[in-house]
Scaffold this motif. Structure first.
Motif, PDB file in Angstrom:
ATOM      1  N   ILE A  66      -9.450 -22.610  49.856  1.00 42.61           N
ATOM      2  CA  ILE A  66     -10.488 -22.638  50.659  1.00 42.61           C
ATOM      3  C   ILE A  66     -11.207 -21.247  50.441  1.00 42.61           C
ATOM      4  O   ILE A  66     -10.878 -20.470  49.565  1.00 42.61           O
ATOM      5  CB  ILE A  66     -10.229 -22.403  52.233  1.00 42.61           C
ATOM      6  N   VAL A  67     -12.670 -21.205  50.706  1.00 46.08           N
ATOM      7  CA  VAL A  67     -13.428 -19.954  50.544  1.00 46.08           C
ATOM      8  C   VAL A  67     -13.032 -19.077  51.458  1.00 46.08           C
ATOM      9  O   VAL A  67     -12.501 -19.440  52.453  1.00 46.08           O
ATOM     10  CB  VAL A  67     -14.980 -20.557  50.694  1.00 46.08           C
ATOM     11  N   GLY A  68     -13.198 -17.671  51.048  1.00 44.47           N
ATOM     12  CA  GLY A  68     -12.844 -16.572  52.105  1.00 44.47           C
ATOM     13  C   GLY A  68     -11.479 -16.373  51.898  1.00 44.47           C
ATOM     14  O   GLY A  68     -10.722 -16.639  50.945  1.00 44.47           O
ATOM     15  N   GLY A  69     -10.844 -15.531  52.724  1.00 41.65           N
ATOM     16  CA  GLY A  69      -9.606 -14.653  52.974  1.00 41.65           C
ATOM     17  C   GLY A  69      -8.830 -15.779  53.653  1.00 41.65           C
ATOM     18  O   GLY A  69      -9.086 -16.182  54.826  1.00 41.65           O
ATOM     19  N   ALA A  70      -7.679 -15.774  53.310  1.00 44.66           N
ATOM     20  CA  ALA A  70      -6.510 -16.419  54.161  1.00 44.66           C
ATOM     21  C   ALA A  70      -5.268 -15.730  54.097  1.00 44.66           C
ATOM     22  O   ALA A  70      -3.937 -16.124  54.467  1.00 44.66           O
ATOM     23  CB  ALA A  70      -6.261 -17.857  53.483  1.00 44.66           C
ATOM     24  N   GLY A  71      -5.346 -14.691  53.382  1.00 47.56           N
ATOM     25  CA  GLY A  71      -4.134 -13.514  53.623  1.00 47.56           C
ATOM     26  C   GLY A  71      -3.551 -13.483  52.205  1.00 47.56           C
ATOM     27  O   GLY A  71      -2.440 -13.223  51.851  1.00 47.56           O
ATOM     28  N   LYS A  72      -4.415 -13.548  51.099  1.00 41.91           N
ATOM     29  CA  LYS A  72      -3.868 -13.187  49.649  1.00 41.91           C
ATOM     30  C   LYS A  72      -3.531 -11.888  49.274  1.00 41.91           C
ATOM     31  O   LYS A  72      -2.684 -11.508  48.943  1.00 41.91           O
ATOM     32  CB  LYS A  72      -5.145 -13.659  48.662  1.00 41.91           C
ATOM     33  N   THR A  73      -4.218 -10.764  50.080  1.00 39.56           N
ATOM     34  CA  THR A  73      -3.940  -9.468  49.625  1.00 39.56           C
ATOM     35  C   THR A  73      -2.550  -9.069  50.267  1.00 39.56           C
ATOM     36  O   THR A  73      -1.650  -8.447  49.517  1.00 39.56           O
ATOM     37  CB  THR A  73      -4.902  -8.492  50.345  1.00 39.56           C
ATOM     38  N   PRO A  74      -2.192  -9.174  51.590  1.00 41.92           N
ATOM     39  CA  PRO A  74      -0.818  -9.096  51.885  1.00 41.92           C
ATOM     40  C   PRO A  74       0.240  -9.638  51.137  1.00 41.92           C
ATOM     41  O   PRO A  74       1.507  -9.504  51.221  1.00 41.92           O
ATOM     42  CB  PRO A  74      -0.866  -9.249  53.362  1.00 41.92           C
ATOM     43  N   THR A  75      -0.080 -11.153  50.658  1.00 40.36           N
ATOM     44  CA  THR A  75       0.827 -11.807  50.040  1.00 40.36           C
ATOM     45  C   THR A  75       1.083 -11.008  48.579  1.00 40.36           C
ATOM     46  O   THR A  75       2.299 -11.068  48.246  1.00 40.36           O
ATOM     47  CB  THR A  75       0.181 -13.223  49.970  1.00 40.36           C
ATOM     48  N   VAL A  76       0.056 -10.597  47.988  1.00 37.25           N
ATOM     49  CA  VAL A  76       0.112  -9.995  46.634  1.00 37.25           C
ATOM     50  C   VAL A  76       1.063  -8.862  46.787  1.00 37.25           C
ATOM     51  O   VAL A  76       2.037  -8.595  45.963  1.00 37.25           O
ATOM     52  CB  VAL A  76      -1.005  -9.797  45.870  1.00 37.25           C
TER      53      VAL A  76
END
Length: 359
Positions: A66-76
């Motif tokens: 999807i576009v936008g944020g879905a929690g990538k940063t805390p996942t990384v």
């Protein structure tokens, strides 16, 4: 007329995006399906015509459908910690969304968010991993490997649609909004169509309390780790639940410039805070402070804090609320099975015993 048009376009865009997240396509979004079909055709043609290049190390891509944020940063950030526990020494490459500068750049502790991107800077500060940003992910990977030869695995932040980068594994992240109406841009929020099955060499992670699409996956364990004042956060002080609890009963303005601000507000309310929500656009630059003058207490996310100097906030107590984001053991195990075995740690050279001279 020209001064009205940008505001009108912005309102129309927001109205359309609200319809994206409804479970079924509306009449307005169905009208855009021909454009979505064109988008899909062009995207697939680009994918097929882009040869994948190896970065020279195992690569794990983290991204959204999807576009936008879905929690990538805390996942990384959580993946850096999990991969270290498995014996890897990870580095991170990222485009650095919203950066004012081009080219490839290494993220350092004293980097400015506008120069390297807010999320890469936060990843570096929270994880301590080397991070290099650049629109060309292959060039970023080569720069990182040259500067940090000890790195033996790369995490590509938001690289799911960067077809030029060959990858060993993919982590596809969804939040509680799932796939919205299921349509691709511009009729819906999807960068790619939702597949019927989990793609090859991929695992799905839900930044939500339960799966939000039919794809099988694991749910991250999320909770607020506490609060810390902005100046102390920059000094490296950890958040505390006691400081967060002390905000109960106070009038608090809650600011969030993330993909889904309401998720942050809901977590604060669950902790008993009475708040006035103040959502701002994702990657908001904070050129001006968004809360009303005279506000006593403000709470915001780490992604917002990364762009604020405490000296600008005189007269307001600004509290940074951190997220404790844990990856399920089954998810980490499934991901590790898609990767080669980590290399053994370097052996220290064996020196002959020192001789002792006869007295």
């Amino acid at each position: 007329m020209s001064s009205i048009e940008p505001g009108l376009l912005a309102r129309l865009s927001r109205a359309l995006q609200r319809r994206w997240w409804q479970a079924r396509p509306t009449a307005a979004t169905r009208l855009l399906r021909p454009l979505s079909a064109l988008y899909e055709t062009l995207a697939e043609r680009r994918r097929r015509s882009t040869p994948a290049e190896s970065a020279g190390l195992p690569v794990v891509v983290v991204g959204n459908l999807i576009v936008g944020g879905a929690g990538k940063t805390p996942t990384v950030i959580a993946l850096v910690q999990a991969l270290r526990a498995l014996g890897w020494t990870p580095g991170v490459i990222s485009r650095g969304h919203g950066r004012a500068e081009g080219g490839v750049a290494e993220v350092r502790r004293d980097s400015r968010a506008r120069a390297v991107g807010d999320e890469p800077l936060l990843i570096h500060l929270r994880s301590g991993a080397p991070v290099v940003v650049g629109r060309d992910r292959i060039a970023a990977a080569r720069a990182l490997c040259a500067a940090h030869p000890q790195v033996n695995l790369l995490l590509a932040d938001d690289g799911l649609q960067h077809w030029r980068l060959a990858r060993d594994a993919q982590v596809i992240v969804f939040d509680d909004r799932g796939a919205g109406n299921g349509l691709t841009l511009p009729a819906g929020p999807m960068r790619q169509r939702l597949p019927d099955n989990v793609p090859r060499r991929s695992v799905v992670l839900y930044n939500a309390g339960a799966p939000s699409t039919p794809l099988p996956g694991w749910c991250a364990q999320r909770r607020l780790a506490g609060a810390v004042e902005l100046g102390d956060w920059w000094a490296g002080q950890p958040p505390s639940l006691e400081a967060l609890a002390a905000l109960k009963g106070r009038p608090v303005v809650a600011v969030a410039g993330i993909g889904s601000p309401e998720r942050f507000f809901s977590m604060l309310r669950a902790q008993g805070l009475s708040l006035s929500p103040c959502p701002v656009p994702d990657h908001h630059d904070y050129a001006t402070l968004p809360w009303p003058p005279g506000t006593t207490d403000v709470v915001l996310t780490e992604k917002d804090a990364i762009k604020l100097d405490a000296r600008r906030c005189a007269g307001t107590r600004v509290w940074v609320v951190a997220l404790d984001f844990a990856l399920p053991g089954g998810f980490v195990s499934a991901l590790s099975q898609l990767l080669p075995a980590p290399p053994p740690p370097p052996a220290f050279p064996a020196f002959p015993p020192a001789s002792v001279a006869d007295p």
